[in-house]
Design a protein around this motif. Structure first.
Motif, PDB file in Angstrom:
ATOM      1  N   TRP A 156      -1.784  12.658   3.530  1.00  0.00           N
ATOM      2  CA  TRP A 156      -1.280  12.652   2.159  1.00  0.00           C
ATOM      3  C   TRP A 156      -1.692  11.353   1.447  1.00  0.00           C
ATOM      4  O   TRP A 156      -0.921  10.719   0.731  1.00  0.00           O
ATOM      5  N   LEU A 157      -2.958  10.996   1.656  1.00  0.00           N
ATOM      6  CA  LEU A 157      -3.483   9.720   1.191  1.00  0.00           C
ATOM      7  C   LEU A 157      -3.417   9.630  -0.332  1.00  0.00           C
ATOM      8  O   LEU A 157      -3.840  10.556  -1.027  1.00  0.00           O
ATOM      9  N   CYS A 158      -2.886   8.523  -0.852  1.00  0.00           N
ATOM     10  CA  CYS A 158      -2.808   8.362  -2.301  1.00  0.00           C
ATOM     11  C   CYS A 158      -3.387   7.035  -2.788  1.00  0.00           C
ATOM     12  O   CYS A 158      -3.615   6.876  -3.985  1.00  0.00           O
ATOM     13  N   ARG A 159      -3.622   6.097  -1.857  1.00  0.00           N
ATOM     14  CA  ARG A 159      -4.156   4.808  -2.299  1.00  0.00           C
ATOM     15  C   ARG A 159      -4.899   4.130  -1.161  1.00  0.00           C
ATOM     16  O   ARG A 159      -4.460   4.147  -0.020  1.00  0.00           O
ATOM     17  N   LEU A 160      -6.043   3.529  -1.494  1.00  0.00           N
ATOM     18  CA  LEU A 160      -6.781   2.647  -0.612  1.00  0.00           C
ATOM     19  C   LEU A 160      -6.827   1.270  -1.264  1.00  0.00           C
ATOM     20  O   LEU A 160      -7.102   1.164  -2.460  1.00  0.00           O
ATOM     21  N   HIS A 161      -6.563   0.236  -0.481  1.00  0.00           N
ATOM     22  CA  HIS A 161      -6.518  -1.117  -1.022  1.00  0.00           C
ATOM     23  C   HIS A 161      -7.310  -2.020  -0.097  1.00  0.00           C
ATOM     24  O   HIS A 161      -7.062  -2.058   1.111  1.00  0.00           O
ATOM     25  N   LEU A 162      -8.285  -2.744  -0.635  1.00  0.00           N
ATOM     26  CA  LEU A 162      -9.070  -3.664   0.166  1.00  0.00           C
ATOM     27  C   LEU A 162      -8.492  -5.070   0.041  1.00  0.00           C
ATOM     28  O   LEU A 162      -8.200  -5.526  -1.076  1.00  0.00           O
ATOM     29  N   ALA A 163      -8.325  -5.750   1.175  1.00  0.00           N
ATOM     30  CA  ALA A 163      -7.635  -7.033   1.196  1.00  0.00           C
ATOM     31  C   ALA A 163      -8.306  -7.974   2.197  1.00  0.00           C
ATOM     32  O   ALA A 163      -9.128  -7.556   3.025  1.00  0.00           O
ATOM     33  N   ASP A 164      -7.918  -9.255   2.120  1.00  0.00           N
ATOM     34  CA  ASP A 164      -8.464 -10.248   3.048  1.00  0.00           C
ATOM     35  C   ASP A 164      -7.539 -10.495   4.230  1.00  0.00           C
ATOM     36  O   ASP A 164      -7.798 -11.380   5.059  1.00  0.00           O
ATOM     37  N   SER A 165      -6.448  -9.745   4.336  1.00  0.00           N
ATOM     38  CA  SER A 165      -5.489  -9.925   5.424  1.00  0.00           C
ATOM     39  C   SER A 165      -4.894  -8.568   5.796  1.00  0.00           C
ATOM     40  O   SER A 165      -5.071  -7.583   5.073  1.00  0.00           O
ATOM     41  N   ARG A 166      -4.164  -8.526   6.886  1.00  0.00           N
ATOM     42  CA  ARG A 166      -3.528  -7.291   7.328  1.00  0.00           C
ATOM     43  C   ARG A 166      -2.383  -6.906   6.390  1.00  0.00           C
ATOM     44  O   ARG A 166      -1.779  -7.759   5.713  1.00  0.00           O
ATOM     45  N   ALA A 167      -2.068  -5.624   6.381  1.00  0.00           N
ATOM     46  CA  ALA A 167      -0.970  -5.122   5.553  1.00  0.00           C
ATOM     47  C   ALA A 167       0.367  -5.504   6.174  1.00  0.00           C
ATOM     48  O   ALA A 167       0.501  -5.632   7.398  1.00  0.00           O
ATOM     49  N   LYS A 168       1.370  -5.673   5.315  1.00  0.00           N
ATOM     50  CA  LYS A 168       2.723  -6.021   5.756  1.00  0.00           C
ATOM     51  C   LYS A 168       3.646  -4.836   5.495  1.00  0.00           C
ATOM     52  O   LYS A 168       4.090  -4.605   4.384  1.00  0.00           O
ATOM     53  N   GLY A 169       3.918  -4.088   6.525  1.00  0.00           N
ATOM     54  CA  GLY A 169       4.812  -2.937   6.429  1.00  0.00           C
ATOM     55  C   GLY A 169       5.301  -2.591   7.820  1.00  0.00           C
ATOM     56  O   GLY A 169       4.739  -3.047   8.821  1.00  0.00           O
ATOM     57  N   PRO A 170       6.340  -1.778   7.926  1.00  0.00           N
ATOM     58  CA  PRO A 170       6.904  -1.484   9.254  1.00  0.00           C
ATOM     59  C   PRO A 170       5.937  -0.801  10.202  1.00  0.00           C
ATOM     60  O   PRO A 170       6.037  -0.987  11.420  1.00  0.00           O
ATOM     61  N   PHE A 171       4.983  -0.027   9.686  1.00  0.00           N
ATOM     62  CA  PHE A 171       4.055   0.679  10.575  1.00  0.00           C
ATOM     63  C   PHE A 171       2.858  -0.183  10.972  1.00  0.00           C
ATOM     64  O   PHE A 171       1.998   0.266  11.727  1.00  0.00           O
ATOM     65  N   THR A 172       2.805  -1.424  10.464  1.00  0.00           N
ATOM     66  CA  THR A 172       1.771  -2.370  10.894  1.00  0.00           C
ATOM     67  C   THR A 172       2.365  -3.603  11.563  1.00  0.00           C
ATOM     68  O   THR A 172       1.643  -4.346  12.230  1.00  0.00           O
ATOM     69  N   THR A 173       3.659  -3.826  11.404  1.00  0.00           N
ATOM     70  CA  THR A 173       4.283  -5.025  11.967  1.00  0.00           C
ATOM     71  C   THR A 173       5.307  -4.685  13.053  1.00  0.00           C
ATOM     72  O   THR A 173       5.235  -5.192  14.170  1.00  0.00           O
ATOM     73  N   GLU A 174       6.275  -3.806  12.744  1.00  0.00           N
ATOM     74  CA  GLU A 174       7.316  -3.463  13.712  1.00  0.00           C
ATOM     75  C   GLU A 174       6.888  -2.378  14.682  1.00  0.00           C
ATOM     76  O   GLU A 174       7.311  -2.357  15.845  1.00  0.00           O
ATOM     77  N   LEU A 175       6.057  -1.459  14.215  1.00  0.00           N
ATOM     78  CA  LEU A 175       5.673  -0.295  15.005  1.00  0.00           C
ATOM     79  C   LEU A 175       4.174  -0.296  15.270  1.00  0.00           C
ATOM     80  O   LEU A 175       3.402  -0.878  14.512  1.00  0.00           O
TER      81      LEU A 175
END
Length: 340
Positions: free
Chosen positions: A199-218
């Motif tokens: 259900w992809l709605c956005r792609l974002h290019l960044a210089d660092s990792r994303a900060k969210g529960p599915f990238t940090t806690e899980l």
């Protein structure tokens, strides 16, 4: 050529109806039922962490933001009119996000169809400082007591350079169902399914990792050097036939199954005595990023229980572990009848 894209408005989002509005799993096939080289969409496992969004393609759009030369949005029709690529690839669930010691054996092999993401980003233009691709789903809610406004994952941008990363709208030539991410999902062959955002709605290019529960806690594994993201699929194999508790005569028979890993499998070994003695199986080549069929002949002798095992070694030399990890060796208990 990329069609004209309109300026981005990240405040605009498709209307989302969640049904069900909670964690949803559907596991149609056990390992011994994975008979088909290509898994039908209806037989492919489903894990929706916070529920299943039902979206209307005409109201949906994909935003591309961040460290790109031109932030844009794309409609579903615009993406459908771009050149389509197909990639055959295995697709595997990483298992329980907070417990990598449990092997769940949720896997399939399908042909994805969609837009080559590397080509799309090359046409938009990527700024040199970009290092990661963040991917947002339209789904948001609670999973295992953790609340997330949007399902958000990330991927090293260097993975795109290897190719075959798709914005997929088809499985095996059929449109995605709602359960599998309609209208669009990211597909990263060789990475665990949690990274192929539905259900992809956005792609974002960044210089660092994303900060969210599915990238940090899980979906992070603890190692001696800290935490490691659950990205690349480790080598794994499973025996399809004979199946669990099969009663086997004392006659020549074929043991066969599937093996897979990010980057492919170099060899598979078979044991018919619970892992004491191993011998090489015949391993077929892979197509694209598909799983690989292996086989070995065996003639049971005597009567009683036998434990069949398979062990895969990836092209990078990594070996499937014996136990207590998401890709640990799969064992099948069968009974030798002594009959000829």
């Amino acid at each position: 050529m990329m069609p004209d894209a309109k300026p981005i408005d990240v405040k605009t989002a498709a209307a989302v109806v969640m049904n069900p509005p909670r964690t949803f799993r559907r596991i149609p096939l056990a390992p011994h039922q994975l008979l088909a080289p290509i898994t039908p969409q209806n037989d492919l496992f489903v894990l929706a962490h916070v529920g299943v969004p039902h979206l209307r393609a005409e109201e949906w759009s994909l935003a591309v933001t961040g460290l790109v030369e031109r932030e844009t949005t794309f409609s579903f029709e615009q993406l459908r009119h771009m050149p389509k690529r197909e990639v055959q690839a295995f697709h595997q669930c990483a298992g329980y996000p907070q417990n990598p010691r449990i092997a769940t054996r949720r896997v399939g092999n399908v042909v994805w169809g969609g837009v080559d993401l590397r080509i799309l980003l090359e046409q938009i233009g990527v700024q040199p400082q970009a290092r990661f691709l963040w991917s947002y789903g339209c789904d948001g809610g609670e999973y295992d007591g953790i609340v997330s406004e949007r399902y958000l994952k990330d991927c090293p941008l260097e993975r795109l350079a290897r190719g075959d990363v798709l914005l997929a709208y088809e499985i095996n030539g059929e449109p995605l169902t709602a359960e599998h991410g309609f209208p669009l999902r990211l597909v990263i062959p060789g990475f665990y399914g949690t990274n192929s955002v539905k259900w992809l709605c956005r792609l974002h290019l960044a210089d660092s990792r994303a900060k969210g529960p599915f990238t940090t806690e899980l979906y992070n594994d603890r190692t001696e050097n800290g935490m490691r993201p659950v990205w690349e699929v480790a080598p794994e194999s499973l025996i399809v036939s004979p199946g669990p508790d099969a009663h086997l005569p004392n006659a020549p028979m074929e043991i066969w199954g599937w093996a897979w890993a990010d980057g492919g499998v170099a060899r598979v070994e078979i044991s018919t005595d619970g892992g004491q003695v191993w011998r090489a199986a015949v391993l077929e080549a892979r197509t694209g990023a598909s799983w690989q069929r292996f086989k070995a002949m065996w003639e049971p002798e005597g009567t009683g229980e036998a434990i069949l095992m398979s062990r895969a070694t990836a092209n990078d030399g990594t070996v499937q572990p014996p136990a207590n990890w998401r890709n640990s060796i799969y064992a099948v208990r069968v009974m030798k009848t002594g009959m000829v």
